[in-house]
Design an enzyme around this catalytic site. Structure first.
Site, PDB file in Angstrom:
ATOM      1  CE  LYS A  89       1.903   5.828   2.429  1.00 61.19           C
ATOM      2  NZ  LYS A  89       0.850   4.822   2.538  1.00 61.19           N
ATOM      3  CD  GLU A 111      -5.659   7.732   5.076  1.00 56.09           C
ATOM      4  OE1 GLU A 111      -6.547   8.344   4.465  1.00 56.09           O
ATOM      5  OE2 GLU A 111      -4.761   7.075   4.507  1.00 56.09           O
ATOM      6  CB  SER A 377       8.461   2.454   0.798  1.00 57.76           C
ATOM      7  OG  SER A 377       8.830   2.325   2.161  1.00 57.76           O
TER       8      SER A 377
END
Ligand code: PLP
Length: 393
Positions: A89, A111, A377
């Site tokens: 991210k 969010e 991830s």
């Protein structure tokens, strides 16, 4: 690019910008500026420098030897879990904060589901000295408590979303509501390849560093930049899109996207969007989403907060519809078992989101010579309490 976005912001039938009038100036500003800003050499230099010195890129491509023996192929992990803040991210958060600065924005909203995007956004806001507000479903605040504490320590305000299933969809609704109320000074850092155009394309570009590096690393390690398979989990779809991006036009590379089946695709407690969804509009774009006959969004469910979302990004909807990528699903239990297996066979505790991608290896058959890349991830620290509860450590 064959599978890329067109000038109107569509991937085939999907995409576009379905937004209220109040948001039009913001989204239009982004649309007009993002390519200009992203291709500016100064922007690129600053982005690359931060990815290198702050995030720690390039992330390693690790040949998982014990997994390779077990599954009878060459299995590689693209180690996004080793990035600063522990997931992919941060790649997007760095890109968008630099963009927001160039647009003169003074306030950032985001969010988050698993909290990884919230932490990444709080991190880059601290780095730049900009106010940060993160919307998070009340249920997700409980199950990802370590990340709530991290965001607060980083100086962000975390606002609980208490409507609907109190998860990612509801947090996204709250963030959009905030943006409508604060259209001038605020930039909304969306955390996945979802939302109105240009977000899906912008986020995919920021995450495409994953496949850009992978190609170079594969060439070094295997003599070819092209593997037989590329795999990733899909919530909104940003790590998958980053992992697929530079392989999209290499039609021989099979792309596998793993959704969360929750308690089972037909259990009524699932987030397997391509199995259960139909075409419609969600969070500003036309895509595939889980909805009732009269068009109400069906509350999704997954043990994994980051995959607990009723839609997928519009580019994924397109790749699904034209069969360029295969969409499959994995249950809660299968993912938890895969998380344990990876911990004990490779010494890597993966995020439960990531464990969904790993779990699908069990369902595949390979040739010995196949090269398979899985996007690792994120790391599993945030999920320890869920693992502990399930396995009773
Ligand atoms: C580690 C990790 N992987 C995957 C995801 C799913 O998001 P996306 O599909 O956008 O990659 C998340 C979301 O929070 C995450 O934290």
């Amino acid at each position: 690019m064959k599978y890329g976005v067109n000038e109107q912001g569509y991937y085939g039938d999907f995409g576009g910008a379905y937004i209220p009038e109040m948001l039009y100036p913001n989204v239009e500003e982004l649309r007009q500026e993002y390519i200009k800003i992203l291709s500016d050499p100064e922007f690129k230099a600053e982005f690359d420098q931060l990815l290198k010195d702050y995030v720690g890129r390039p992330s390693p491509l690790y040949h998982a030897k014990r997994y390779s023996e077990k599954y009878g192929a060459n299995i590689f992990f693209k180690r996004e879990d080793l990035n600063h803040t522990g997931s992919h991210k941060i790649n997007n958060a760095i890109g968008q904060i630099l963009l927001a600065k160039r647009l003169g924005k003074k306030r950032i909203i985001a969010e988050t589901g698993a909290g990884q995007h919230g932490v990444a956004t709080a991190t880059v806001c601290a780095l730049m000295g900009i106010e940060c507000i993160v919307y998070m479903g009340e249920i997700d605040m409980e199950r990802q408590a370590p990340n709530v504490a991290r965001m607060k320590m980083l100086g962000a305000k975390v606002v609980p979303a208490i409507s609907g299933s109190k998860t990612l969809k509801d947090a996204t609704n709250e963030a959009l509501r905030d943006w409508i109320g604060n259209p001038v000074d605020t930039h909304y850092i969306i955390g996945s390849v979802v939302g109105p155009y240009p977000y899906p394309d912008m986020v995919a570009r920021f995450q495409s560093i994953i496949s850009e590096e992978t190609k170079k690393q594969l060439l070094e390690q295997t003599g070819s930049e092209l593997p037989q398979y590329v795999m990733a989990c899909v919530g909104g779809g940003s790590n998958a899109m980053g992992m697929f991006y530079h392989f999209l036009d290499n039609e021989g590379v099979k792309l596998i996207a793993v959704e969360a089946a929750g308690k089972g695709v037909d259990s009524g407690h699932s987030a397997a969007t391509t199995f259960l969804g139909r075409e419609g509009v969600l969070h500003g774009s036309r895509t595939i989403l889980m909805q009732s006959d009269d068009g109400q969004v069906i509350e999704p469910y997954s043990i994994s907060a980051g995959l607990d979302y009723p839609g997928i990004g519009p580019q994924h909807a397109h790749l699904f519809k034209v069969n360029r990528a295969q969409y499959v699903s994995i249950t809660d239990d299968e993912s938890l078992n895969a998380g344990l297996l990876c911990s004990q066979m490779e010494g890597i505790i993966p995020a439960i989101e990531t464990a969904h991608a790993l779990a699908y290896l069990e369902k595949m058959t390979f040739e010995k010579t196949d090269n398979v890349v899985i996007c690792l991830s994120g790391r599993g620290d945030k999920d320890l309490s869920t693992y502990i509860k399930h396995f009773g450590f």
